[in-house]
Design a protein around this motif. Structure first.
Motif, PDB file in Angstrom:
ATOM      1  N   ASP A  60       0.827  -1.207   0.000  1.00 27.22           N
ATOM      2  CA  ASP A  60       0.000   0.000   0.000  1.00 27.22           C
ATOM      3  C   ASP A  60       0.863   1.259   0.000  1.00 27.22           C
ATOM      4  OD1 ASP A  60      -2.378   1.490   0.109  1.00 27.22           O
ATOM      5  OD2 ASP A  60      -2.223   1.671   2.279  1.00 27.22           O
ATOM      6  N   LEU A  61       1.966   1.220   0.749  1.00 24.99           N
ATOM      7  CA  LEU A  61       2.865   2.378   0.786  1.00 24.99           C
ATOM      8  C   LEU A  61       3.532   2.613  -0.564  1.00 24.99           C
ATOM      9  CD1 LEU A  61       4.292   4.542   2.565  1.00 24.99           C
ATOM     10  CD2 LEU A  61       6.041   2.827   3.017  1.00 24.99           C
ATOM     11  N   THR A  62       3.962   1.545  -1.216  1.00 26.16           N
ATOM     12  CA  THR A  62       4.617   1.681  -2.520  1.00 26.16           C
ATOM     13  C   THR A  62       3.621   2.090  -3.601  1.00 26.16           C
ATOM     14  OG1 THR A  62       6.072  -0.102  -1.783  1.00 26.16           O
ATOM     15  CG2 THR A  62       6.197   0.517  -4.087  1.00 26.16           C
ATOM     16  N   ARG A  63       2.373   1.654  -3.462  1.00 30.25           N
ATOM     17  CA  ARG A  63       1.345   2.008  -4.453  1.00 30.25           C
ATOM     18  C   ARG A  63       1.127   3.515  -4.513  1.00 30.25           C
ATOM     19  NH1 ARG A  63      -3.646   3.502  -3.792  1.00 30.25           N
ATOM     20  NH2 ARG A  63      -3.480   3.063  -1.564  1.00 30.25           N
ATOM     21  N   GLN A  64       1.282   4.201  -3.396  1.00 29.79           N
ATOM     22  CA  GLN A  64       1.075   5.651  -3.393  1.00 29.79           C
ATOM     23  C   GLN A  64       2.102   6.371  -4.269  1.00 29.79           C
ATOM     24  OE1 GLN A  64       0.723   7.182   0.607  1.00 29.79           O
ATOM     25  NE2 GLN A  64      -0.420   5.395   1.303  1.00 29.79           N
ATOM     26  N   TYR A  65       3.335   5.847  -4.323  1.00 27.91           N
ATOM     27  CA  TYR A  65       4.349   6.452  -5.189  1.00 27.91           C
ATOM     28  C   TYR A  65       4.141   6.087  -6.660  1.00 27.91           C
ATOM     29  CZ  TYR A  65       6.943   7.516  -0.932  1.00 27.91           C
ATOM     30  OH  TYR A  65       7.319   8.005   0.288  1.00 27.91           O
ATOM     31  N   GLN A  95      -0.497 -11.578  -1.205  1.00 24.74           N
ATOM     32  CA  GLN A  95      -1.267 -10.347  -1.061  1.00 24.74           C
ATOM     33  C   GLN A  95      -1.200  -9.550  -2.365  1.00 24.74           C
ATOM     34  OE1 GLN A  95      -3.119  -9.603   1.550  1.00 24.74           O
ATOM     35  NE2 GLN A  95      -2.462 -11.419   2.685  1.00 24.74           N
ATOM     36  N   LYS A  96      -2.323  -8.930  -2.727  1.00 22.82           N
ATOM     37  CA  LYS A  96      -2.409  -8.224  -4.005  1.00 22.82           C
ATOM     38  C   LYS A  96      -2.332  -6.714  -3.804  1.00 22.82           C
ATOM     39  CE  LYS A  96      -5.003 -11.828  -6.383  1.00 22.82           C
ATOM     40  NZ  LYS A  96      -6.162 -12.138  -7.251  1.00 22.82           N
ATOM     41  N   ILE A  97      -2.129  -6.021  -4.918  1.00 21.01           N
ATOM     42  CA  ILE A  97      -2.003  -4.560  -4.915  1.00 21.01           C
ATOM     43  C   ILE A  97      -3.384  -3.968  -5.170  1.00 21.01           C
ATOM     44  CG2 ILE A  97      -0.819  -2.595  -5.963  1.00 21.01           C
ATOM     45  CD1 ILE A  97       1.223  -4.759  -7.044  1.00 21.01           C
ATOM     46  N   ARG A  98      -3.869  -3.168  -4.240  1.00 17.63           N
ATOM     47  CA  ARG A  98      -5.203  -2.574  -4.374  1.00 17.63           C
ATOM     48  C   ARG A  98      -5.148  -1.381  -5.328  1.00 17.63           C
ATOM     49  NH1 ARG A  98      -9.012  -3.832  -0.379  1.00 17.63           N
ATOM     50  NH2 ARG A  98     -10.031  -1.834  -0.769  1.00 17.63           N
ATOM     51  N   ILE A  99      -5.990  -1.426  -6.346  1.00 17.64           N
ATOM     52  CA  ILE A  99      -6.133  -0.320  -7.300  1.00 17.64           C
ATOM     53  C   ILE A  99      -7.610   0.046  -7.351  1.00 17.64           C
ATOM     54  CG2 ILE A  99      -5.858   0.437  -9.680  1.00 17.64           C
ATOM     55  CD1 ILE A  99      -3.219   0.096  -8.337  1.00 17.64           C
ATOM     56  N   SER A 100      -7.913   1.282  -6.974  1.00 15.81           N
ATOM     57  CA  SER A 100      -9.313   1.713  -6.981  1.00 15.81           C
ATOM     58  C   SER A 100      -9.742   2.093  -8.395  1.00 15.81           C
ATOM     59  CB  SER A 100      -9.495   2.901  -6.035  1.00 15.81           C
ATOM     60  OG  SER A 100      -8.710   3.992  -6.461  1.00 15.81           O
ATOM     61  N   PRO A 141      -9.604   2.926  -2.274  1.00 13.22           N
ATOM     62  CA  PRO A 141      -8.194   2.552  -2.099  1.00 13.22           C
ATOM     63  C   PRO A 141      -7.940   1.723  -0.849  1.00 13.22           C
ATOM     64  CG  PRO A 141      -8.412   4.904  -2.555  1.00 13.22           C
ATOM     65  CD  PRO A 141      -9.778   4.391  -2.313  1.00 13.22           C
ATOM     66  N   LYS A 142      -8.745   1.953   0.205  1.00  7.12           N
ATOM     67  CA  LYS A 142      -8.573   1.214   1.452  1.00  7.12           C
ATOM     68  C   LYS A 142      -9.856   0.497   1.811  1.00  7.12           C
ATOM     69  CE  LYS A 142      -4.854   3.771   3.601  1.00  7.12           C
ATOM     70  NZ  LYS A 142      -4.372   4.396   4.844  1.00  7.12           N
ATOM     71  N   LEU A 143      -9.693  -0.563   2.581  1.00  2.00           N
ATOM     72  CA  LEU A 143     -10.840  -1.355   3.000  1.00  2.00           C
ATOM     73  C   LEU A 143     -11.630  -0.591   4.055  1.00  2.00           C
ATOM     74  CD1 LEU A 143     -12.291  -4.113   2.821  1.00  2.00           C
ATOM     75  CD2 LEU A 143     -10.835  -4.875   4.702  1.00  2.00           C
ATOM     76  N   LEU A 144     -12.922  -0.426   3.811  1.00  2.00           N
ATOM     77  CA  LEU A 144     -13.802   0.260   4.746  1.00  2.00           C
ATOM     78  C   LEU A 144     -14.637  -0.765   5.494  1.00  2.00           C
ATOM     79  CD1 LEU A 144     -15.084   3.221   2.529  1.00  2.00           C
ATOM     80  CD2 LEU A 144     -13.132   3.178   4.075  1.00  2.00           C
ATOM     81  N   SER A 145     -14.891  -0.482   6.760  1.00  2.00           N
ATOM     82  CA  SER A 145     -15.691  -1.386   7.581  1.00  2.00           C
ATOM     83  C   SER A 145     -16.643  -0.569   8.439  1.00  2.00           C
ATOM     84  CB  SER A 145     -14.793  -2.268   8.460  1.00  2.00           C
ATOM     85  OG  SER A 145     -13.958  -1.466   9.262  1.00  2.00           O
ATOM     86  N   VAL A 152      -8.036   8.167   8.162  1.00  2.00           N
ATOM     87  CA  VAL A 152      -6.950   7.549   8.909  1.00  2.00           C
ATOM     88  C   VAL A 152      -5.696   8.385   8.675  1.00  2.00           C
ATOM     89  CG1 VAL A 152      -5.632   5.434   9.289  1.00  2.00           C
ATOM     90  CG2 VAL A 152      -8.023   5.305   8.556  1.00  2.00           C
ATOM     91  N   GLU A 153      -4.917   8.564   9.721  1.00  2.00           N
ATOM     92  CA  GLU A 153      -3.702   9.374   9.601  1.00  2.00           C
ATOM     93  C   GLU A 153      -2.717   8.700   8.649  1.00  2.00           C
ATOM     94  OE1 GLU A 153      -2.084  10.081  13.403  1.00  2.00           O
ATOM     95  OE2 GLU A 153      -3.791  11.284  14.107  1.00  2.00           O
ATOM     96  N   GLU A 154      -2.432   9.397   7.560  1.00  2.00           N
ATOM     97  CA  GLU A 154      -1.516   8.874   6.557  1.00  2.00           C
ATOM     98  C   GLU A 154      -0.097   9.349   6.855  1.00  2.00           C
ATOM     99  OE1 GLU A 154      -2.079   6.826   4.158  1.00  2.00           O
ATOM    100  OE2 GLU A 154      -4.262   6.719   4.265  1.00  2.00           O
ATOM    101  N   PRO A 155       0.901   8.527   6.587  1.00  2.00           N
ATOM    102  CA  PRO A 155       2.285   8.987   6.781  1.00  2.00           C
ATOM    103  C   PRO A 155       2.652  10.060   5.767  1.00  2.00           C
ATOM    104  CG  PRO A 155       2.245   6.829   5.734  1.00  2.00           C
ATOM    105  CD  PRO A 155       0.825   7.136   6.121  1.00  2.00           C
ATOM    106  N   GLU A 156       3.409  11.029   6.194  1.00  2.00           N
ATOM    107  CA  GLU A 156       3.825  12.113   5.303  1.00  2.00           C
ATOM    108  C   GLU A 156       4.877  11.588   4.329  1.00  2.00           C
ATOM    109  OE1 GLU A 156       5.136  15.381   7.587  1.00  2.00           O
ATOM    110  OE2 GLU A 156       3.172  15.761   8.504  1.00  2.00           O
ATOM    111  N   LEU A 157       4.526  11.622   3.054  1.00  2.00           N
ATOM    112  CA  LEU A 157       5.435  11.132   2.028  1.00  2.00           C
ATOM    113  C   LEU A 157       6.423  12.226   1.637  1.00  2.00           C
ATOM    114  CD1 LEU A 157       2.843   9.233  -0.176  1.00  2.00           C
ATOM    115  CD2 LEU A 157       4.251   8.324   1.657  1.00  2.00           C
ATOM    116  N   LYS A 158       7.464  11.825   0.985  1.00  2.00           N
ATOM    117  CA  LYS A 158       8.547  12.744   0.653  1.00  2.00           C
ATOM    118  C   LYS A 158       8.094  13.715  -0.429  1.00  2.00           C
ATOM    119  CE  LYS A 158      13.551  12.450   0.440  1.00  2.00           C
ATOM    120  NZ  LYS A 158      14.705  11.552   0.287  1.00  2.00           N
TER     121      LYS A 158
END
Length: 362
Positions: A60-65, A95-100, A141-145, A152-158
């Motif tokens: 999921d982290l790599t997918r954002q880049y 595990q698969k790569i989630r693509i919305s 992009p993310k699983l909702l329940s 959700v607090e996302e990490p600050e990317l470069k």
């Protein structure tokens, strides 16, 4: 699940090194992958449940880049990183790569750009992921329940990986410049046809500069260069601020500690300097300080009653002889007589000092 410590930093360092090479070839990325031993990221004593969560977070982290607004080179590096993480993971099933759905058009456009630019190694890697069914097409992009916070607090990317977005580059692209050039050439031909000299247009018809398109292109390039320099200055200033904040924090802590120590010293001085005044009716109960030779006894408070108790030695009991013990046993066995009590002699012959009687007030 929050981002595991060190995962984001490792991925960003790998992409940063790939960006420094100024290349988008898969061979360059594979060399960096082997140098950093990134294939061992999933190794370790991890339980299956934790391993699944860790793999999901890494993908999921790599997918954002891999998605906009990052630069083309970073997106290619993220594609290679997704390919490596997907094939080296230890989860079964993988595990698969989630693509919305909203991101899928961007992915298809990116694939077309790779083919048009003849980056066949990156296009081949993307094709391999498609054939391996590595992408999981989802609505979000993310699983909702149920009863879970959406934000959700996302990490600050470069920020250095982001592509500089500006209105000028979005409005005036290479296609628009090409159209400007075609229109300008057609305009020049029409002027030549109208003018007397068919080879050159008349001066009366020269309302637009001949190098109009070239001038617009140069202005856009200058603006982009200025924006890049400004971005670099901001990044360097942020780094300098971080370096200067560290010693300032130490100095501030030292100053706070000295202020607290001085405040405590002032409070102690005030408390020891002031002596409580005793009322006349309680003067006989006034507590006195006893100074002793040893440092541990200094400052102890003693009352007159404690002094009397200290002077009185405790009475010592006489031990009975074995003969008397036998007599006592016989008396208890023979009859129901009471045991004779031996009176104890008081070794202390001190007389108590009589207290002065108070006079009752009317």
């Amino acid at each position: 699940m929050s981002c595991p410590p060190g995962l984001q930093q490792d991925c960003e360092r790998l992409l940063d090194d790939f960006q420094a090479t100024d290349s988008i070839r898969f061979e360059t990325f594979a060399q960096l992958w082997r140098q950093r031993r990134f294939y061992s990221i999933f190794h370790g004593k991890i339980r299956p449940l934790e391993l699944n969560k860790f793999t999901k977070k890494a993908l999921d982290l790599t997918r954002q880049y891999f998605l906009p607004p990052y630069t083309f080179q970073i997106r290619v590096g993220a594609l290679y990183l997704l390919y490596g993480l997907y094939n080296t993971q230890l989860c079964q099933p993988k595990q698969k790569i989630r693509i919305s759905l909203r991101d899928w058009p961007e992915v298809q456009k990116f694939q077309q750009d790779l083919v048009n630019a003849q980056h066949y190694d990156a296009a081949y890697v993307y094709r391999k992921l498609r054939l391996a069914k590595a992408f999981h097409f989802t609505a979000m992009p993310k699983l909702l329940s149920y009863r879970v916070k959406k934000r959700v607090e996302e990490p600050e990317l470069k920020e250095e990986f982001r592509e500089l977005s500006n209105r000028v580059s979005s409005v005036i692209t290479s296609d628009t410049l090409e159209e400007f050039m075609n229109v300008h050439n057609h305009y020049q031909k029409m002027k030549c046809m109208i003018s007397t000299d068919k080879s050159q247009p008349d001066k009366s018809l020269s309302l637009v500069k001949n190098d109009f398109v070239i001038g617009v292109k140069n202005i856009i390039l200058e603006y982009q260069q200025w924006q890049q320099e400004k971005m670099n200055q901001l990044l360097t200033s942020k780094e300098n601020e971080k370096l200067t904040e560290k010693p300032d924090e130490g100095n501030s802590q030292e100053s706070e500690g000295s202020e607290r120590a001085s405040a405590l010293a002032k409070i102690k001085q005030k408390s020891y300097a002031t002596v409580a005044e005793v009322s006349k009716s309680r003067r006989h109960r006034q507590v006195k300080l006893e100074s002793s030779e040893s440092g541990s006894d200094q400052g102890k408070l003693a009352s007159p009653k404690d002094k009397r108790n200290q002077k009185r030695p405790q009475p010592t009991r006489k031990r009975s002889s074995p003969a008397s013990r036998g007599v006592i046993k016989k008396e208890t066995i023979s009859g129901n007589r009471k045991l004779s009590v031996i009176p104890e002699e008081d070794s202390s012959s001190e007389e108590e000092v009589p207290r002065p009687k108070r006079r009752r007030r009317r």
